[in-house]
Scaffold this active site. Structure first.
Site, PDB file in Angstrom:
ATOM      1  N   GLU A   8       0.823  -1.214   0.000  1.00 30.71           N
ATOM      2  CA  GLU A   8       0.000   0.000   0.000  1.00 30.71           C
ATOM      3  C   GLU A   8       0.860   1.268   0.000  1.00 30.71           C
ATOM      4  O   GLU A   8       1.274   1.739   1.054  1.00 30.71           O
ATOM      5  CB  GLU A   8      -0.944   0.031   1.216  1.00 30.71           C
ATOM      6  CG  GLU A   8      -1.823   1.283   1.219  1.00 30.71           C
ATOM      7  CD  GLU A   8      -2.776   1.386   2.412  1.00 30.71           C
ATOM      8  OE1 GLU A   8      -2.731   0.538   3.305  1.00 30.71           O
ATOM      9  OE2 GLU A   8      -3.564   2.339   2.440  1.00 30.71           O
ATOM     10  N   LYS A  64      -2.420  -1.916  -3.299  1.00 32.32           N
ATOM     11  CA  LYS A  64      -3.480  -1.065  -2.738  1.00 32.32           C
ATOM     12  C   LYS A  64      -3.058   0.392  -2.906  1.00 32.32           C
ATOM     13  O   LYS A  64      -2.438   0.980  -2.026  1.00 32.32           O
ATOM     14  CB  LYS A  64      -3.696  -1.414  -1.262  1.00 32.32           C
ATOM     15  CG  LYS A  64      -4.681  -0.509  -0.546  1.00 32.32           C
ATOM     16  CD  LYS A  64      -5.101  -1.067   0.800  1.00 32.32           C
ATOM     17  CE  LYS A  64      -5.982  -0.068   1.529  1.00 32.32           C
ATOM     18  NZ  LYS A  64      -6.692  -0.647   2.661  1.00 32.32           N
TER      19      LYS A  64
END
Ligand code: 13P
Length: 339
Positions: free
Chosen positions: A178, A220
């Site tokens: 992420e 992500k």
């Protein structure tokens, strides 16, 4: 089972073309802030009650394939004595765990941040796995300014994400990578595209150097949108910019891109995901891993009272279903008015 088979089985359980991930991994500080907005004190029990309510929402697994938990939640039991990770698994929702330990300033790169938590990561992952976690999440944060992220910030953050992802795969835990480009600021959508491309290029170079198998991880990212202090962009424009930047920098081997919501409104996050999927020429699944954009209405409906749990669960299921429809390109704003 060989490690790669274990990783592949988890990817297959998470990525099915129609479901996304619920991010319920707010750190103690963040969940206290969220509870504060509804006048509820954050205690071990209130956090457990709220998160148990989310995970027990009947039919959650129809729209949600995985849930990211905070370390505390992984060891907690519901009021009737069931481990919360097991409650999720029983709903066909794969339990995952946030493994980074938060962020602070990156020395030598004014304005940039760096995330902590690599020391002892392999040992922690072994424990989390025993408790039922099959995937992990690590977040690096990139503020946007005329000077940020710096070259040092780009390199240092990418290195952390790649080292984390390599350790996860060695332990049979699927890494969610992420890199969050923050919405804060008055930057344009063009500037957001430029920063995201720099970030993704640097991250994928580092993942390659560290031998991370791209087929066995999820990305992500943030969407490419104007800063929060700029005028909002139309979903079509967000989708075009986001896909252009992703195509330029994310290898097709990655099975799924699960966007974070990062401060977008609930409806905005659904409309943007829908527009992305309507273009429909991406080599990856385009899905969601929303925290706020899934939970906000549920949190407000709950307000800390047990008699509101059914209402809160209904609110969560509604957002989960609408984002599932957005993955199919079948979301439209008139659905917001239906219960
Ligand atoms: P938001 O969707 O609220 O940004 O949360 C996702 C997340 O996991 C941030 O790390």
């Amino acid at each position: 089972m060989a490690v790669w088979e274990e990783l592949q089985a988890t990817v297959d359980a998470l990525v099915d073309g129609r479901r996304g991930i619920l991010a319920a991994d707010e750190s103690s500080g963040t969940i206290a802030k969220r509870f504060n907005t509804i006048g509820v004190e954050s205690t071990e029990q209130s956090r457990r009650d709220y998160r148990a309510a989310l995970l027990e929402a009947k039919g959650l697994g129809d729209f949600i394939s995985g849930v990211i938990l905070f370390e505390e939640t992984l060891g907690q039991c519901s009021a009737n004595g069931k481990l919360l990770a097991q409650v999720a698994a029983n709903q066909k929702v794969v339990p995952g765990i946030k493994v980074d330990k938060g962020k602070g300033p990156l020395a030598g790169a004014a304005g940039d941040m760096i995330t902590y938590g690599l020391d002892g990561l392999a040992e922690r992952l072994r424990e989390y796995k025993k408790q039922g976690a099959r995937f992990a999440k690590w977040r690096e944060v990139y503020p946007v300014s005329p000077h940020n992220p710096t070259e040092l910030g780009l390199q240092a953050n990418a290195e952390m994400l790649a080292r984390y992802a390599a350790v996860c795969q060695a332990e049979g835990v699927v890494p969610i990578v992420e890199p969050e480009v923050l919405m804060d600021g008055d930057h344009s959508i063009e500037r957001c595209a430029e920063v995201n491309e720099q970030v993704w290029h640097t991250v994928f170079h580092a993942l390659y150097r560290h031998g991370v198998t791209l087929e066995l991880m999820l990305l992500k990212p943030s969407m490419v949108i104007p800063g929060a202090q700029s005028a909002r962009a139309e979903p079509q424009q967000v989708a075009e910019y986001t896909l252009r930047s992703l195509r330029r920098s994310v290898p097709a081997a990655v099975p799924s891109i699960n966007f974070l919501s990062g401060g977008q409104g609930n409806e905005e996050a659904s409309a943007n995901l829908n527009a992305l999927n309507k273009i429909n020429n991406a080599p990856w699944q385009l899905s969601f891993s929303y925290g706020r954009a899934l939970q906000q209405p549920a949190l407000a409906a709950w307000a800390g009272r047990s008699e509101n749990i059914a209402k809160a669960q209904g609110a969560l299921l509604k957002r989960a279903r609408l984002n599932h429809l957005a993955m199919l390109g079948q979301y439209c704003s008139s659905l917001e008015r239906e219960s």
